[in-house]
Design an enzyme around this catalytic site. Structure first.
Site, PDB file in Angstrom:
ATOM      1  N   SER A   1      17.650  51.858  27.618  1.00 48.82           N
ATOM      2  CA  SER A   1      17.195  51.329  26.463  1.00 48.82           C
ATOM      3  C   SER A   1      16.747  52.795  25.466  1.00 48.82           C
ATOM      4  CB  SER A   1      16.170  50.548  26.565  1.00 48.82           C
ATOM      5  OG  SER A   1      15.419  49.890  25.415  1.00 48.82           O
TER       6      SER A   1
ATOM      7  N   HIS B   1      21.500  49.149  24.776  1.00 45.99           N
ATOM      8  CA  HIS B   1      21.490  47.770  24.357  1.00 45.99           C
ATOM      9  C   HIS B   1      20.827  47.796  23.009  1.00 45.99           C
ATOM     10  CE1 HIS B   1      17.740  46.563  26.650  1.00 45.99           C
ATOM     11  NE2 HIS B   1      17.559  47.526  25.787  1.00 45.99           N
TER      12      HIS B   1
END
EC number: 3.4.21.92
Length: 207
Positions: free
Chosen positions: A111, A136
C-alpha cells in the site's frame, strides 16, 4: 513522568532497542542502534505509516540534508501501509530535499509502503530477495450525512487519481495499467517488482 498516548504506546518497544557503545577521544559514548545508523544516513520506516512515525522520518531526512546535501540517504522500508496524508508528507519531503533517497524493501512494502518504495531515486530502488510488494487503490470509510459522504467519496477519488498518476510516473507503466492493477490487491515478488518498474534491482548481498 506522564506520557502522551503515543509515547505510552512506543515506550515498551523502546525498552527493547539495543544500545551501541563507541570509544571516542573524549571517552565512551552510547547511542541507541537507530541513532547510530542515522550517522550512516540510514533511516527505518517500519510498521504502520501514521503521523507520529511520518514526522520522525521527515525530521531525519531534513537533518541529514542539512548535514550533507550531496550524500545519499538510505530509507529501509518494512511496512503494511497506512494513512495517506502521513505517507504523502514523507513522499513530498523525499522529492523536495536535495540528496537522493535510496529505498530498500525488507520484508514487505504494501500500500503506502509500496508507494514510498517506488518514489525513491531512479536506479537506487532495491528489494531484498524474499521481500514482497503489494499495490492497491486507497481505502476509505465514512459516516455521517449523505452530503458529507458524497464529499468524502469525491475526495478519495481525487486522491486515487493523483496517486495513480504518480505511480505511473515512477514506474514507467501506462496510467491505464496502474488503474487496472491497483483495482484490487496485487502482490509482487522482488523480481516481479523489478519487472513492473516499482524497483530497479534485487540485492542478495552487498557485493
Amino acid at each position: 513522568m506522564s506520557y502522551s498516548g503515543e509515547q505510552e504506546r512506543q515506550a515498551p518497544h523502546m525498552a527493547l532497542v539495543p544500545m551501541v557503545v563507541e570509544q571516542t577521544a573524549r571517552g565512551e559514548r552510547s547511542y541507541d542502534i537507530y541513532s547510530r545508523l542515522l550517522k550512516e544516513r540510514i533511516i527505518f520506516l517500519t510498521g504502520q505509516v501514521e503521523d507520529y512515525m511520518a514526522n520522525l522520518v521527515v525530521a531525519q531526512m531534513l537533518f541529514l540534508e542539512a548535514e550533507n546535501p550531496e550524500k545519499d540517504i538510505y530509507l529501509y522500508i518494512n511496512s503494511p501501509g497506512g494513512v495517506i496524508t502521513a505517507g504523502m508528507s514523507i513522499y513530498d519531503t523525499m522529492q523536495f530535499i536535495k540528496p537522493d533517497v535510496s529505498t530498500i524493501c525488507m520484508g514487505q512494502a504494501c500500500s503506502m509502503g509500496a508507494f514510498l518504495l517506488t518514489a525513491g531515486a531512479k536506479g537506487k530502488r532495491i528489494c531484498l530477495p524474499n521481500s514482497r510488494v503489494m499495490i492497491h487503490q486507497p481505502l476509505g470509510g465514512f459516516q455521517g450525512q449523505a452530503t458529507d459522504i458524497e464529499i468524502h467519496a469525491k475526495e478519495i477519488l481525487k486522491v486515487k487519481a493523483k496517486m495513480n498518476e504518480l505511480m505511473a510516473k515512477h514506474t514507467g507503466q501506462p496510467l491505464e495499467a496502474i488503474e487496472r492493477d491497483t483495482e484490487r490487491d496485487r502482490f509482487l515478488s522482488a523480481s516481479e517488482a523489478v519487472e513492473y518498474g516499482l524497483v530497479d534491482s534485487v540485492f542478495t548481498n552487498r557485493g
